[in-house]
Write an enzyme that holds these catalytic residues in place. Structure first.
Site, mmCIF file in Angstrom:
data_model
loop_
_atom_site.group_PDB
_atom_site.id
_atom_site.type_symbol
_atom_site.label_atom_id
_atom_site.label_comp_id
_atom_site.label_asym_id
_atom_site.label_seq_id
_atom_site.Cartn_x
_atom_site.Cartn_y
_atom_site.Cartn_z
ATOM 1 C CG HIS A 119 29.770 19.340 20.227
ATOM 2 N ND1 HIS A 119 30.368 18.150 20.538
ATOM 3 C CD2 HIS A 119 29.559 19.311 18.893
ATOM 4 C CE1 HIS A 119 30.499 17.412 19.456
ATOM 5 N NE2 HIS A 119 30.025 18.103 18.437
ATOM 6 C CG HIS A 140 24.370 17.566 12.570
ATOM 7 N ND1 HIS A 140 24.967 16.720 13.465
ATOM 8 C CD2 HIS A 140 24.991 17.347 11.400
ATOM 9 C CE1 HIS A 140 25.905 16.030 12.868
ATOM 10 N NE2 HIS A 140 25.942 16.375 11.615
ATOM 11 C CG HIS A 148 23.332 12.348 11.074
ATOM 12 N ND1 HIS A 148 23.297 13.237 10.039
ATOM 13 C CD2 HIS A 148 24.553 12.456 11.617
ATOM 14 C CE1 HIS A 148 24.468 13.842 9.949
ATOM 15 N NE2 HIS A 148 25.253 13.405 10.904
ATOM 16 C CG ASP A 156 24.894 12.161 0.611
ATOM 17 O OD1 ASP A 156 23.964 12.969 0.808
ATOM 18 O OD2 ASP A 156 24.769 11.136 -0.098
HETATM 19 FE FE LIG Z 1 27.163 14.408 11.270
#
Ligand SMILES: [Fe+2]
Length: 386
Positions: A263, A300, A336, A306
């Site tokens: 990834h 992560h 998240h 934000d």
């Molecule tokens: Fe993200």
């Protein structure tokens, strides 16, 4: 925007006499950034660009803030933003901080009766639906689905759409929007490892030289107010220009994804940079090809920013219950990651057709009243097992 351009007729040497056929002079204007040190263009006007006839009453267009301190994952139903005929009125600020305004617009109108100039911010329009052209003193920049349109601060423009069904994501950035520095060489050229290059740029064309006198209203945005200023001559009276500072566009479909065996982190998707946020493009691509790869992103903690994702098209692999026009906001400070099942579901998948625009801001975002009106209110709990 380090690519030299020239359109129309210009004199062989700058700052020298450039005469019309009747012997009169054209009027040179330096359109620059960072004082006299940054990128600039020289425009040659048919008439002096300073002839103000009258000043209208300024009016406040400050975003109305509903949530100042946000620590909640949000999902905004972007297509619920109502269409409006007028271009400026159609622009709905949703997420803001002192560096930028991020909003959505569904302009349905025809030609604008006024001109617009943002004196505070560079603007970046992402065209989700619709096509048309940006009209400016530099010429026209055509746009269609998937285009980013970059408009340097101070550019006078009108926007024309071919139809009534238009959807835009827009950013107003107080920090200039550039291509990522790590993809530029010492000379400013985009390098071989850049995911796009100068050949992909959509540059101004069809220069309009409007030799007209009358009442030309320019709505100038400055310090969160619109100042209507009426000029004596048409703002598009330029006979020629050259330089580096002008509006241009780039199609997200020309962003060449960088992939790997395992990834790849979000910076491989970076498309633009500023001092205060980055813009990334998530495009259709092949997935990671290590035999044990997990294509879905790992969880992560975005402590430093934000994260805003605007969903454009395709199937959004890491999210459940996401549709076109949705905006998710993952505030800095809490981790998240993929929705329940998405991590497992991604194993063995070869490719994705997802198309999304991400904006990561280095300072926290506030939500406007308009944002809260389209907030689904449940997204924060959508990672639970039940
Ligand atoms: Fe993200």
């Amino acid at each position: 925007m380090p690519i030299y351009q020239q359109l129309g007729t210009i004199p062989p040497k700058r700052h020298t006499q450039f005469r019309k056929t009747d012997g009169g002079l054209y009027y040179e204007e330096l359109f620059g950034t960072i004082g006299f040190e940054g990128m600039s263009s020289l425009l040659y006007h048919t008439w002096r660009p300073t002839q103000v006839k009258s000043l209208g009453e300024p009016y406040d267009v400050s975003p109305r803030i509903a949530v100042t301190n946000n620590m909640t994952m949000r999902k905004l139903i972007g297509f619920d933003v109502k269409p409006a005929t007028d271009y400026l009125e159609s622009r709905t600020p949703l997420l803001v901080n002192r560096d930028l305004i991020l909003g959505l617009a569904a302009p349905s109108g025809g030609p604008m009766s006024y001109f617009y100039k943002n004196a505070d911010a560079d603007e970046l329009l992402f065209i989700h639906r619709g096509s048309g052209r940006l009209r400016t003193p530099f010429g026209q920049v055509p746009f269609t689905y998937g285009d980013y349109v970059l408009i340097p601060r101070g550019t006078i423009y009108q926007i024309e759409f071919d139809g009534a069904d238009n959807r835009l994501l827009y950013l107003e950035s107080h920090s200039p929007i550039y291509t990522p520095k790590r993809y530029r060489n010492h000379f400013g050229q985009l390098t071989e490892h850049s995911p796009y290059c100068e050949r992909d740029y959509i540059l101004p064309r069809n220069l309009e030289t409007r030799d007209e006198h009358g009442d030309f209203i320019v709505k100038i945005k400055k310090q969160s107010h619109i100042h209507p200023v009426t000029y004596e001559t048409h703002p598009f009276d330029v006979i020629g220009w050259d330089g580096y500072n002008y509006p241009w566009a780039f199609s997200i479909h020309n962003f060449e994804p960088i992939t790997g065996r395992i990834h790849q982190p979000p910076p491989v998707h970076q498309t633009f940079q500023t001092d205060a946020f980055v813009v990334c493009s998530f495009c259709p691509r092949l997935y990671d090809y290590h035999p044990l790869a997990i294509p879905a992103p790992y969880n992560h903690s975005n402590i430093d920013s934000d994260e805003v994702l605007y969903y454009v098209d395709g199937d959004f692999m890491s999210r459940n219950d996401i549709a076109q026009g949705h905006i998710t906001l993952h505030p800095g400070g809490i981790p998240h990651g993929p929705h329940p099942g998405a991590y497992e579901r991604s194993i063995g998948k070869k490719e994705t057709q997802e198309l999304a625009v991400m904006v990561d801001t280095f300072r926290p975002l506030m939500l406007t009243e308009a944002a809260m009106a389209i907030d689904d209110g449940r997204y924060f709990g959508s990672w639970g097992e039940t």
